[in-house]
Write a protein that holds these residues in place. Structure first.
Motif, PDB file in Angstrom:
ATOM      1  N   ASN A 168      42.098 -13.872 -23.073  1.00  0.00           N
ATOM      2  CA  ASN A 168      40.723 -14.297 -23.350  1.00  0.00           C
ATOM      3  C   ASN A 168      39.760 -13.149 -23.092  1.00  0.00           C
ATOM      4  OD1 ASN A 168      41.022 -16.964 -24.231  1.00  0.00           O
ATOM      5  ND2 ASN A 168      41.299 -17.691 -22.143  1.00  0.00           N
ATOM      6  N   PHE A 169      38.669 -13.177 -23.844  1.00  0.00           N
ATOM      7  CA  PHE A 169      37.649 -12.149 -23.647  1.00  0.00           C
ATOM      8  C   PHE A 169      36.680 -12.632 -22.573  1.00  0.00           C
ATOM      9  CE2 PHE A 169      33.531 -10.176 -24.572  1.00  0.00           C
ATOM     10  CZ  PHE A 169      33.907  -8.842 -24.615  1.00  0.00           C
ATOM     11  N   SER A 170      36.531 -11.868 -21.532  1.00  0.00           N
ATOM     12  CA  SER A 170      35.598 -12.223 -20.460  1.00  0.00           C
ATOM     13  C   SER A 170      34.374 -11.327 -20.563  1.00  0.00           C
ATOM     14  CB  SER A 170      36.257 -12.052 -19.086  1.00  0.00           C
ATOM     15  OG  SER A 170      36.683 -10.717 -18.909  1.00  0.00           O
ATOM     16  N   GLY A 171      33.253 -11.883 -20.230  1.00  0.00           N
ATOM     17  CA  GLY A 171      32.013 -11.110 -20.339  1.00  0.00           C
ATOM     18  C   GLY A 171      31.297 -11.415 -21.639  1.00  0.00           C
ATOM     19  N   PHE A 172      30.492 -10.475 -22.086  1.00  0.00           N
ATOM     20  CA  PHE A 172      29.660 -10.701 -23.261  1.00  0.00           C
ATOM     21  C   PHE A 172      29.812  -9.511 -24.201  1.00  0.00           C
ATOM     22  CE2 PHE A 172      27.966 -12.984 -19.712  1.00  0.00           C
ATOM     23  CZ  PHE A 172      27.855 -14.255 -20.235  1.00  0.00           C
ATOM     24  N   PHE A 173      30.154  -9.829 -25.431  1.00  0.00           N
ATOM     25  CA  PHE A 173      30.550  -8.821 -26.407  1.00  0.00           C
ATOM     26  C   PHE A 173      29.407  -7.883 -26.742  1.00  0.00           C
ATOM     27  CE2 PHE A 173      31.261  -7.549 -30.884  1.00  0.00           C
ATOM     28  CZ  PHE A 173      32.427  -6.820 -30.675  1.00  0.00           C
ATOM     29  N   GLY A 174      29.607  -6.598 -26.412  1.00  0.00           N
ATOM     30  CA  GLY A 174      28.680  -5.556 -26.824  1.00  0.00           C
ATOM     31  C   GLY A 174      27.302  -5.620 -26.190  1.00  0.00           C
ATOM     32  N   GLN A 175      27.205  -6.231 -25.005  1.00  0.00           N
ATOM     33  CA  GLN A 175      25.884  -6.382 -24.385  1.00  0.00           C
ATOM     34  C   GLN A 175      25.793  -5.639 -23.054  1.00  0.00           C
ATOM     35  OE1 GLN A 175      23.601  -7.575 -26.121  1.00  0.00           O
ATOM     36  NE2 GLN A 175      24.755  -8.628 -27.732  1.00  0.00           N
ATOM     37  N   GLU A 176      26.305  -4.419 -23.021  1.00  0.00           N
ATOM     38  CA  GLU A 176      26.313  -3.654 -21.764  1.00  0.00           C
ATOM     39  C   GLU A 176      24.893  -3.441 -21.233  1.00  0.00           C
ATOM     40  OE1 GLU A 176      28.153  -2.951 -24.381  1.00  0.00           O
ATOM     41  OE2 GLU A 176      30.153  -3.346 -23.558  1.00  0.00           O
ATOM     42  N   ARG A 177      23.950  -3.138 -22.136  1.00  0.00           N
ATOM     43  CA  ARG A 177      22.578  -2.913 -21.703  1.00  0.00           C
ATOM     44  C   ARG A 177      21.994  -4.190 -21.086  1.00  0.00           C
ATOM     45  NH1 ARG A 177      20.640  -1.884 -26.177  1.00  0.00           N
ATOM     46  NH2 ARG A 177      20.481   0.369 -26.229  1.00  0.00           N
ATOM     47  N   ALA A 178      22.251  -5.326 -21.748  1.00  0.00           N
ATOM     48  CA  ALA A 178      21.729  -6.595 -21.246  1.00  0.00           C
ATOM     49  C   ALA A 178      22.372  -6.965 -19.910  1.00  0.00           C
ATOM     50  CB  ALA A 178      21.975  -7.702 -22.280  1.00  0.00           C
TER      51      ALA A 178
ATOM     52  N   GLY B 140      15.831 -11.579 -27.773  1.00  0.00           N
ATOM     53  CA  GLY B 140      16.776 -11.314 -28.848  1.00  0.00           C
ATOM     54  C   GLY B 140      16.688 -12.435 -29.861  1.00  0.00           C
ATOM     55  N   ASN B 141      17.396 -12.279 -30.958  1.00  0.00           N
ATOM     56  CA  ASN B 141      17.371 -13.297 -31.999  1.00  0.00           C
ATOM     57  C   ASN B 141      18.285 -14.464 -31.639  1.00  0.00           C
ATOM     58  OD1 ASN B 141      15.590 -11.869 -33.592  1.00  0.00           O
ATOM     59  ND2 ASN B 141      17.207 -10.821 -34.725  1.00  0.00           N
ATOM     60  N   PRO B 142      17.995 -15.654 -32.173  1.00  0.00           N
ATOM     61  CA  PRO B 142      18.898 -16.786 -31.945  1.00  0.00           C
ATOM     62  C   PRO B 142      20.297 -16.482 -32.481  1.00  0.00           C
ATOM     63  CG  PRO B 142      16.810 -17.518 -32.879  1.00  0.00           C
ATOM     64  CD  PRO B 142      16.806 -16.015 -32.953  1.00  0.00           C
ATOM     65  N   HIS B 143      21.275 -17.221 -31.983  1.00  0.00           N
ATOM     66  CA  HIS B 143      22.686 -17.123 -32.400  1.00  0.00           C
ATOM     67  C   HIS B 143      23.373 -15.867 -31.876  1.00  0.00           C
ATOM     68  CE1 HIS B 143      21.639 -20.420 -34.999  1.00  0.00           C
ATOM     69  NE2 HIS B 143      20.846 -19.666 -35.735  1.00  0.00           N
ATOM     70  N   THR B 144      22.693 -15.098 -31.023  1.00  0.00           N
ATOM     71  CA  THR B 144      23.363 -13.932 -30.445  1.00  0.00           C
ATOM     72  C   THR B 144      24.028 -14.276 -29.121  1.00  0.00           C
ATOM     73  OG1 THR B 144      21.247 -13.277 -29.452  1.00  0.00           O
ATOM     74  CG2 THR B 144      21.861 -12.225 -31.534  1.00  0.00           C
ATOM     75  N   GLY B 145      23.931 -15.541 -28.700  1.00  0.00           N
ATOM     76  CA  GLY B 145      24.550 -15.946 -27.444  1.00  0.00           C
ATOM     77  C   GLY B 145      23.689 -15.641 -26.236  1.00  0.00           C
ATOM     78  N   ARG B 146      22.389 -15.415 -26.460  1.00  0.00           N
ATOM     79  CA  ARG B 146      21.509 -15.022 -25.350  1.00  0.00           C
ATOM     80  C   ARG B 146      21.389 -16.136 -24.313  1.00  0.00           C
ATOM     81  NH1 ARG B 146      15.681 -15.624 -28.568  1.00  0.00           N
ATOM     82  NH2 ARG B 146      16.013 -17.793 -29.064  1.00  0.00           N
TER      83      ARG B 146
ATOM     84  N   VAL C  92      11.379  -7.483 -15.668  1.00  0.00           N
ATOM     85  CA  VAL C  92      12.722  -7.129 -16.135  1.00  0.00           C
ATOM     86  C   VAL C  92      12.934  -7.677 -17.542  1.00  0.00           C
ATOM     87  CG1 VAL C  92      15.187  -7.237 -15.668  1.00  0.00           C
ATOM     88  CG2 VAL C  92      13.549  -7.213 -13.763  1.00  0.00           C
ATOM     89  N   VAL C  93      13.200  -6.787 -18.477  1.00  0.00           N
ATOM     90  CA  VAL C  93      13.489  -7.174 -19.859  1.00  0.00           C
ATOM     91  C   VAL C  93      14.996  -7.063 -20.093  1.00  0.00           C
ATOM     92  CG1 VAL C  93      13.054  -6.693 -22.282  1.00  0.00           C
ATOM     93  CG2 VAL C  93      11.261  -6.295 -20.601  1.00  0.00           C
ATOM     94  N   VAL C  94      15.593  -8.167 -20.490  1.00  0.00           N
ATOM     95  CA  VAL C  94      17.017  -8.179 -20.840  1.00  0.00           C
ATOM     96  C   VAL C  94      17.080  -8.213 -22.358  1.00  0.00           C
ATOM     97  CG1 VAL C  94      19.212  -9.382 -20.554  1.00  0.00           C
ATOM     98  CG2 VAL C  94      17.522  -9.414 -18.708  1.00  0.00           C
ATOM     99  N   ASP C  95      17.260  -7.034 -22.954  1.00  0.00           N
ATOM    100  CA  ASP C  95      17.195  -6.896 -24.409  1.00  0.00           C
ATOM    101  C   ASP C  95      18.583  -7.086 -25.004  1.00  0.00           C
ATOM    102  OD1 ASP C  95      16.485  -6.403 -26.974  1.00  0.00           O
ATOM    103  OD2 ASP C  95      15.629  -4.422 -26.623  1.00  0.00           O
ATOM    104  N   PHE C  96      18.704  -8.102 -25.851  1.00  0.00           N
ATOM    105  CA  PHE C  96      19.995  -8.433 -26.446  1.00  0.00           C
ATOM    106  C   PHE C  96      20.225  -7.623 -27.715  1.00  0.00           C
ATOM    107  CE2 PHE C  96      22.247 -11.387 -24.111  1.00  0.00           C
ATOM    108  CZ  PHE C  96      23.281 -11.915 -24.860  1.00  0.00           C
ATOM    109  N   ASP C  97      21.321  -6.895 -27.763  1.00  0.00           N
ATOM    110  CA  ASP C  97      21.642  -6.092 -28.942  1.00  0.00           C
ATOM    111  C   ASP C  97      22.039  -6.986 -30.102  1.00  0.00           C
ATOM    112  OD1 ASP C  97      21.185  -3.467 -28.144  1.00  0.00           O
ATOM    113  OD2 ASP C  97      23.052  -3.388 -27.030  1.00  0.00           O
TER     114      ASP C  97
END
Length: 789
Positions: free
Chosen positions: A31-41, A62-68, A442-447
């Motif tokens: 299983n994939f743990s964590g959040f895909f491609g969101q190291e900055r966030a 971030g935009n909807p549907h990105t799993g934010r 603190v801004v959590v910017d979703f890629d």
């Protein structure tokens, strides 16, 4: 030149090599743990949660549907479960001023105990108090006090009565009053007999009666004092009796809650209040016993019971609260009312908590758009965060509407607020609210996307396995994973990126699994993914089919063969809801002598939006720079996007517009088998545009429906080659030589394709090569300048 600009099929679509996926199905993947491609966030979230100073609240954008949302909740819960439980909170009646209930903080789990203990205490008091007042010892003391008062009264009356007998006068009592009457031979003399007595006898009797009345009054002068002393002694007896009954019941609670600030003081005041009101609680009426018992119990509970506001007994770690509807009352709590005999009444038991109370000591998650929809809530939230306390107030007071209600003591607030919203909302708040940056530091910017590397592709496969398991779907074959990777790159509009829109991926997986079930397959394969993609496109294709139908029946004029002067096919994208599709649009230009310059018809009728108008204005700069270095640029020209009846925006038509304008200027025809998209700058460099895949496919489908000739094609900016992820049917047509896609970097390159002749280059003497397109443009502009002169 045409050969140099034509793209190979391999450049139109980046295939995902299945060799990068070392598995047959995702069944055995981890299983994939964590959040895909969101190291900055992730880094920003860790910092925001770990920073405990005030003002370090978070905005996840971030935009909807990105799993934010899932990202925020999962991140917070993983941290919160390792933290200490926050305190419980209760409201107690302020026995000095019931309009201001007091808040008391207790260790986690203690508030429920306090409520149960107080309830048990009140039940014991309701039993012990009546028993104490029914005790024979109390009754004897009460009777003794009553007898003492009666004895004093009787003695005073007896003294007066003895003196009355000496004067042959009798003392009588009638309905609580005392009177005197003459007697003779032991019998009272009635009025008829008394009137026949001699006058001196009557006068003597009257004087004696008057004297006795004075003596009686003097004897009973101290009677009110006796009554007060008797009542005071009885009241003291009642208090002593009540205290004797009640005090032992309080001792265990005093010991149990001795170290909790506020509770011992409340117990002391509660005991004093109960002792004072003991007689009212016991009552003297013996009728309607059950009704009185219910009334007595209700009175005691209303006055002394505990309102459990926040109970963290079952909370694991610190709380993470998501409030889906952040109205004023849902966030800050409220005071409720009950109706009694037509009047609205309230008490401390009717105070209800809000999400801030529940999240106190932990984390509160809100959606910024929903928060801003509610009146007064955003400013009230700022006040709470600034003052570090929660006040339960009525929002109606903001309108000046004042109602008599409770004013509960504020609860100290220590919470970290996480707002989830779009980038537009973040920048809007940043611009309009000067406090926003100080409170949400603190801004959590979703890629939106992730680099498409072998490592990220393997992680993407694990992510799909995890999502499929969570949704209860079948495992995927590696061909299906490869197809999803390719589709993800199309969503990202970049061959080197993968889309981070997890929501759309879940929807696609679910529909692919539905197709698998219909086909009775064991695994989700690439074919099922294709079926799902095709079905979704068919469901949303009504508008694009209607537009294509209007082109085919020539309601909308678009040519895909032949050539024409001052006419070209531009490529546009229409966005309807969440559906985007491409369609060609005819661009026309006319030129004649004059000095009006280039007129944008769309702008003139207020249909052209600013960016489109900017693109048209750049055309003048390009013409002047490229052709009119040694003479004034003087012309009148009109450019229009034909048969467009809505707003037009974007500068992606400027490449087609300059080519069309040059065609109208030089009378060199444009090949109608091409459609063009791209923006230009004032130096004639072609710049990237958006929606390139949909634009090409829109023109391709029209050509395909009319019949591919092998000469048709699209012209796009060279900078957009990396964005190409075209449908398989387009790639197949290019591979078969039935359709062509050209990538150009300059206007000259585009002109050579559209006009099938050399654009020409500037020689050392500053002139363009003979018989070239550019040479003819200069000649024509000189003619127009002379005509104006």
């Amino acid at each position: 030149m045409e050969k140099d600009t034509r793209l190979a099929p391999s450049q139109l679509y980046r295939v995902c090599d299945t060799e990068l996926l070392p598995f047959k199905t995702t069944e055995n993947l981890e299983n994939f743990s964590g959040f895909f491609g969101q190291e900055r966030a992730i880094e920003a979230m860790e910092f925001g949660v770990g920073m405990h100073r005030p003002g370090y609240n978070l905005f996840v954008m971030g935009n909807p549907h990105t799993g934010r949302f899932s990202f925020a909740m999962d991140s917070l819960k993983s941290v919160a479960k390792k933290q200490r439980k926050p305190h419980d909170w209760v409201y107690l009646n302020n026995l000095d001023d019931s309009r201001h209930p007091i808040s008391v903080r207790l260790p986690a789990g203690k508030a429920g105990q306090l409520r149960r203990d107080i309830k048990h205490l009140l039940e014991s008091i309701l039993v012990e108090l009546p028993a104490a007042f029914e005790n024979p010892a109390y009754q004897r003391q009460k009777l003794k006090l009553e007898r003492n008062f009666t004895r004093l009264y009787d003695k005073a009356i007896e003294d007066v009565e003895r003196q009355a007998r000496e004067h042959s006068i009798a003392l009588y009592r009638d309905s609580g009053s005392i009177g005197f009457t003459p007697v003779s031979e032991g019998q009272a003399i009635d009025e008829a007999v008394f009137s026949q007595l001699p006058e001196d006898v009557r006068d003597a009797f009257n004087q004696a009666i008057a004297y006795l009345e004075e003596v009686l009054n003097d004897s009973l002068t101290e009677m009110p004092q006796w009554r007060r002393e008797a009542a005071e002694k009885l009241k003291q007896l009642d208090r002593d009796t009540a205290r004797t009954a009640v005090t032992p019941l309080f001792l265990p609670l005093r010991d149990k809650y001795a170290n909790i600030n506020g509770v011992p003081d409340y117990l002391t005041k509660m005991e004093t209040s109960l002792v004072k009101s003991a007689v009212d609680l016991v009552g003297e009426e013996k009728t309607l016993e059950s009704s009185f018992e219910s009334q007595r119990r209700s009175m005691v509970e209303t006055e002394y019971s505990v309102n459990l506001l926040v109970d963290n007994r079952k909370t694991k770690g610190s709380p993470v609260i998501y409030e889906a509807h952040p109205s004023y009352e849902n966030l800050f709590g409220r005071v409720e009312y009950t109706s009694e005999m037509g009047a609205l009444v309230t008490n401390h038991r009717l105070i209800r908590p809000g999400a801030l109370h529940q999240a106190n000591g932990g984390y509160l998650v809100l959606e910024s758009e929903k928060l801003l929809e509610q009146p007064f809530v955003y400013s009230a939230l700022k006040r709470a965060l600034k003052s570090h306390q929660i006040r339960i107030e009525s929002p109606a007071s903001e309108f000046g509407i004042s109602t008599i209600t409770l004013d509960p003591e504020p609860v100290p607030l220590k919470v970290k607020v996480i707002l989830i919203g779009s980038r537009q909302t973040y920048y809007l708040l940043q611009e309009l609210d000067h406090d926003f940056e100080k409170m949400f530091r603190v801004v959590v910017d979703f890629d939106e996307d992730v680099q498409r590397t072998p490592a990220s592709i393997r992680n993407y496969a694990r992510l799909m396995k995890t999502l499929a398991d969570e949704e209860g779907l079948a495992p995927l074959t590696r061909a299906a994973v490869a197809r999803l990777v390719e589709h993800s790159s199309r969503l990202a509009e970049d061959q080197d990126l993968l889309s981070a829109h997890i929501g759309e991926l879940v929807d696609l997986l679910c529909e692919a699994d539905f197709r698998r079930i219909r086909a009775d397959g064991d695994y989700i394969d690439a074919g099922h993914v294709e079926l799902a993609l095709g079905a979704k496109e068919r469901r949303t294709s009504r508008m694009s089919e209607k537009i294509q139908e209007s082109i085919l029946n020539e309601t909308v004029l678009i040519d895909t063969e032949g050539q024409a002067v001052g006419k070209s096919n531009g490529l546009t994208v229409l966005q309807v809801g969440d559906v985007a599709f491409g369609t060609p649009a005819r661009i026309t230009a006319t030129v004649h002598p004059g000095n009006r310059g280039i007129v944008d018809i769309e702008r003139e009728v207020a249909l052209g939006q600013p960016i489109h108008s900017k693109g048209v204005l750049i055309l003048s700069g390009y013409l002047g720079h490229q052709y009119a270095q040694d003479f004034p640029l003087t012309l009148s020209a009109s450019i229009a996007l034909e048969q467009s009846y809505g707003y037009v925006d974007g500068d992606s038509a400027s490449l087609a517009e300059i080519c069309t304008l040059i065609s109208a200027l030089t009378h060199i025809p444009i090949l109608q088998r091409y459609a063009i998209t791209g923006s230009i700058n004032q130096y004639g460099e072609v710049q990237a545009i958006g929606g390139v895949n949909e634009k090409i496919e829109g023109f391709f489908h029209l050509c395909q429906t009319r019949g591919l000739t092998g000469k048709q094609g699209a012209v796009i900016p060279k900078a957009n080659v990396r964005n190409l992820m075209l449908k398989s049917e387009v790639v197949a047509a290019v591979e078969a030589g039935e359709f062509h896609i050209h990538a150009v970097a300059t206007v000259d390159e585009c002109l050579e394709i559209l006009m099938d002749r050399k654009a020409g280059h500037r020689k050392e003497d500053g002139n363009y090569t003979q018989r070239s397109v550019n040479h003819k443009v200069v000649l024509r502009l000189r003619e127009l300048a002379k005509a104006k002169a």
